[in-house]
Scaffold this motif. Structure first.
Motif, mmCIF file in Angstrom:
data_model
loop_
_atom_site.group_PDB
_atom_site.id
_atom_site.type_symbol
_atom_site.label_atom_id
_atom_site.label_comp_id
_atom_site.label_asym_id
_atom_site.label_seq_id
_atom_site.Cartn_x
_atom_site.Cartn_y
_atom_site.Cartn_z
ATOM 1 N N HIS A 8 13.524 -0.246 -4.317
ATOM 2 C CA HIS A 8 12.656 0.276 -5.454
ATOM 3 C C HIS A 8 11.810 -0.545 -4.761
ATOM 4 O O HIS A 8 11.654 -1.887 -4.009
ATOM 5 N N VAL A 9 10.275 -0.523 -4.490
ATOM 6 C CA VAL A 9 9.483 -1.130 -3.999
ATOM 7 C C VAL A 9 7.594 -1.795 -4.562
ATOM 8 O O VAL A 9 7.765 -0.951 -5.085
ATOM 9 N N LEU A 10 8.285 -3.674 -4.496
ATOM 10 C CA LEU A 10 6.704 -3.644 -5.452
ATOM 11 C C LEU A 10 6.354 -4.763 -4.172
ATOM 12 O O LEU A 10 7.219 -5.453 -3.945
ATOM 13 N N ASP A 11 4.761 -4.090 -4.459
ATOM 14 C CA ASP A 11 4.033 -4.726 -3.637
ATOM 15 C C ASP A 11 3.189 -5.841 -4.263
ATOM 16 O O ASP A 11 2.810 -6.095 -5.029
ATOM 17 N N GLU A 81 -2.626 -2.410 16.382
ATOM 18 C CA GLU A 81 -1.869 -1.508 15.933
ATOM 19 C C GLU A 81 -0.091 -2.309 15.907
ATOM 20 O O GLU A 81 1.047 -1.096 15.517
ATOM 21 N N THR A 82 -0.011 -3.785 16.249
ATOM 22 C CA THR A 82 1.538 -4.030 16.039
ATOM 23 C C THR A 82 1.082 -4.914 14.927
ATOM 24 O O THR A 82 0.593 -5.928 14.864
ATOM 25 N N LYS A 83 1.938 -4.789 14.256
ATOM 26 C CA LYS A 83 1.786 -5.415 12.326
ATOM 27 C C LYS A 83 2.808 -6.536 12.488
ATOM 28 O O LYS A 83 3.983 -6.336 13.069
ATOM 29 N N PHE A 84 3.154 -7.392 11.909
ATOM 30 C CA PHE A 84 3.355 -8.847 11.459
ATOM 31 C C PHE A 84 5.033 -8.130 11.153
ATOM 32 O O PHE A 84 5.939 -8.416 11.582
ATOM 33 N N LEU A 85 4.338 -7.030 10.013
ATOM 34 C CA LEU A 85 6.146 -6.162 9.146
ATOM 35 C C LEU A 85 5.698 -4.475 9.677
ATOM 36 O O LEU A 85 4.687 -3.988 9.020
ATOM 37 N N LEU A 107 6.882 -7.176 -1.798
ATOM 38 C CA LEU A 107 6.223 -7.426 -0.419
ATOM 39 C C LEU A 107 5.762 -7.344 -0.235
ATOM 40 O O LEU A 107 4.833 -7.162 -1.695
ATOM 41 N N SER A 108 4.839 -7.998 0.813
ATOM 42 C CA SER A 108 3.247 -8.655 1.615
ATOM 43 C C SER A 108 3.496 -8.602 2.885
ATOM 44 O O SER A 108 4.350 -8.092 3.154
ATOM 45 N N PRO A 109 2.278 -9.026 2.778
ATOM 46 C CA PRO A 109 2.011 -8.291 4.395
ATOM 47 C C PRO A 109 2.562 -9.354 5.608
ATOM 48 O O PRO A 109 2.990 -8.872 6.179
ATOM 49 N N PHE A 110 2.696 -10.286 5.144
ATOM 50 C CA PHE A 110 3.350 -11.699 5.993
ATOM 51 C C PHE A 110 4.811 -11.954 4.987
ATOM 52 O O PHE A 110 5.617 -13.093 6.057
ATOM 53 N N GLY A 111 5.630 -11.211 5.186
ATOM 54 C CA GLY A 111 6.563 -11.967 3.812
ATOM 55 C C GLY A 111 7.442 -10.970 2.433
ATOM 56 O O GLY A 111 6.702 -9.421 2.790
ATOM 57 N N TYR A 112 8.572 -11.056 2.793
ATOM 58 C CA TYR A 112 9.335 -9.881 1.667
ATOM 59 C C TYR A 112 10.352 -10.706 1.018
ATOM 60 O O TYR A 112 11.084 -11.891 1.891
ATOM 61 N N SER A 113 11.306 -10.011 -0.496
ATOM 62 C CA SER A 113 12.585 -10.877 -0.196
ATOM 63 C C SER A 113 13.275 -10.112 -0.671
ATOM 64 O O SER A 113 12.321 -8.516 -1.456
ATOM 65 N N THR A 114 14.672 -9.906 -1.077
ATOM 66 C CA THR A 114 15.532 -9.166 -1.366
ATOM 67 C C THR A 114 16.089 -9.938 -2.641
ATOM 68 O O THR A 114 16.526 -10.861 -2.729
ATOM 69 N N TYR A 115 17.044 -9.097 -3.488
ATOM 70 C CA TYR A 115 17.947 -9.477 -4.328
ATOM 71 C C TYR A 115 18.964 -8.540 -4.830
ATOM 72 O O TYR A 115 18.499 -7.245 -4.780
ATOM 73 N N ARG A 116 20.295 -9.188 -5.566
ATOM 74 C CA ARG A 116 20.934 -7.566 -6.357
ATOM 75 C C ARG A 116 20.748 -7.402 -8.135
ATOM 76 O O ARG A 116 20.741 -8.138 -8.475
ATOM 77 N N GLY A 117 19.568 -6.411 -8.139
ATOM 78 C CA GLY A 117 19.642 -6.174 -9.167
ATOM 79 C C GLY A 117 19.794 -5.514 -9.778
ATOM 80 O O GLY A 117 21.168 -5.041 -9.947
ATOM 81 N N SER A 118 19.484 -5.501 -10.806
ATOM 82 C CA SER A 118 20.460 -4.635 -12.064
ATOM 83 C C SER A 118 20.301 -3.257 -12.646
ATOM 84 O O SER A 118 19.071 -2.604 -11.954
#
Length: 118
Positions: A8-11, A81-85, A107-118
């Motif tokens: 899933h994706v969270l803003d 036209e060219t986005k950072f992400l 997700l945010s406009p200039f960074g992201y993170s992930t992890y192994r969730g449950s």
């Protein structure tokens, strides 16, 4: 095997689930990538079903690609036209044939993170 994969994706910049983001799943073997699934996030930022369900699950190396550029532009968080992400690839391994793997994207406009969730 009874394993499966969800995401899933969270803003995190807006504090809401990210709706309408296309996600592709690839099986990776050496330098080879084979697309095995494609979906879009719903209003809860999740996919309507596992992106890799029980019947299709095998262990190995995979890559999720989150196509977030259009979402960031539509929500006013990215312009031009060219986005950072624009596309975010996350490569990961799954070695337990009976496990539920959950790989979310924060997700945010200039960074992201992930992890192994449950």
């Amino acid at each position: 095997m009874s394993g499966y994969l969800t995401t899933h994706v969270l803003d995190t910049a807006r504090g809401v689930p990210a709706e309408g983001i296309k996600i592709a799943l690839y099986r990776v073997s050496g330098n080879s990538h084979r697309k095995i699934a494609e979906t879009v996030t719903n209003d809860d930022g999740r996919t309507d079903s596992p992106i890799l369900p029980v019947g299709d699950f095998t262990t190995g190396t995979y890559e999720l690609i989150f196509f977030c550029g259009d979402y960031l532009e539509a929500t006013g968080q990215a312009t031009g036209e060219t986005k950072f992400l624009s596309e975010i690839p996350i490569r990961f391994g799954m070695d337990d044939a009976d496990a539920h793997y959950h790989v979310p994207l924060l997700l945010s406009p200039f960074g992201y993170s992930t992890y192994r969730g449950s």
